[in-house]
Design an enzyme around this catalytic site. Sequence first.
Site, PDB file in Angstrom:
ATOM      1  N   CYS A  82       0.936  -1.088   0.129  1.00 53.62           N
ATOM      2  CA  CYS A  82       0.117  -0.182  -0.027  1.00 53.62           C
ATOM      3  C   CYS A  82       0.846   1.181  -0.029  1.00 53.62           C
ATOM      4  O   CYS A  82       1.616   1.184  -0.794  1.00 53.62           O
ATOM      5  CB  CYS A  82      -1.028  -0.144   1.025  1.00 53.62           C
ATOM      6  N   HIS A 192      -3.748  -4.692  -0.508  1.00 52.53           N
ATOM      7  CA  HIS A 192      -3.395  -5.551   0.568  1.00 52.53           C
ATOM      8  C   HIS A 192      -3.338  -6.943   0.483  1.00 52.53           C
ATOM      9  O   HIS A 192      -4.481  -7.470   0.715  1.00 52.53           O
ATOM     10  CB  HIS A 192      -4.301  -4.923   1.799  1.00 52.53           C
ATOM     11  N   GLU A 194      -2.573  -9.033   2.605  1.00 54.19           N
ATOM     12  CA  GLU A 194      -3.117  -9.686   4.106  1.00 54.19           C
ATOM     13  C   GLU A 194      -4.428  -9.501   4.170  1.00 54.19           C
ATOM     14  O   GLU A 194      -5.159 -10.044   5.128  1.00 54.19           O
ATOM     15  CB  GLU A 194      -2.306  -9.179   5.224  1.00 54.19           C
TER      16      GLU A 194
END
Length: 211
Positions: A82, A192, A194
């Site tokens: 990011c 992202h 994750e």
Amino acid sequence: MRPRVVILDYGSGNLRSAERAVQRAGADVTVTGDPHAALEADGLLVPGVGAFAACMKGLRSVGGDRVIGKRLAGGRPVLGICVGMQILFEHGVEHGVRTEGCGEWPGTVERLSAPIVPHMGWNTLDIAEGSRLFAGVDPGERFYFVHSYGVLNWELTATDPHIAAPLVTWSRHGAPFVAAVENGPLWATQFHPEKSGDAGARLLANWVGTL
């Protein structure tokens, strides 16, 4: 042995969610702002959320910009996520204010050219041919984005035929923007991983597998 990954804590980023995701990907993870630990780890993950200028201020406060430069000079892996990707470029421009970035890649981070900003939600990618980061990821997979700024123009061109050109993956929100880059030991994603489910988990496992 499991590779050692440091997630750089400089006051910005989803540290705990990134920590859990990288652990599941097969690494031993430490979250710290200690530059020595960040320099010595097998892999360094640089997160980031919020404003470009604030992230650069926090990064410099822990010597993170110097750590990134030293690691890359030695060919040691770094993954930016990011705003942790955005600060790798030369400059960021927000609200008319131009801030110097790490300068690992030429280019400027600027406001997305789209009717609706921020870009928040799931989006597909135009994955670069030969990508190792996206190996085993279905081309139709969607990844999770939350951002108002991005890199709209890729400015680095290959001048040496003996050096592999960076692999640039694109996405689109109003207009195309850089979604991921693979450049030797330096990899980065605007989205992202994750927070991107199984596809993001595979991507992180691919990175951990290179360490």
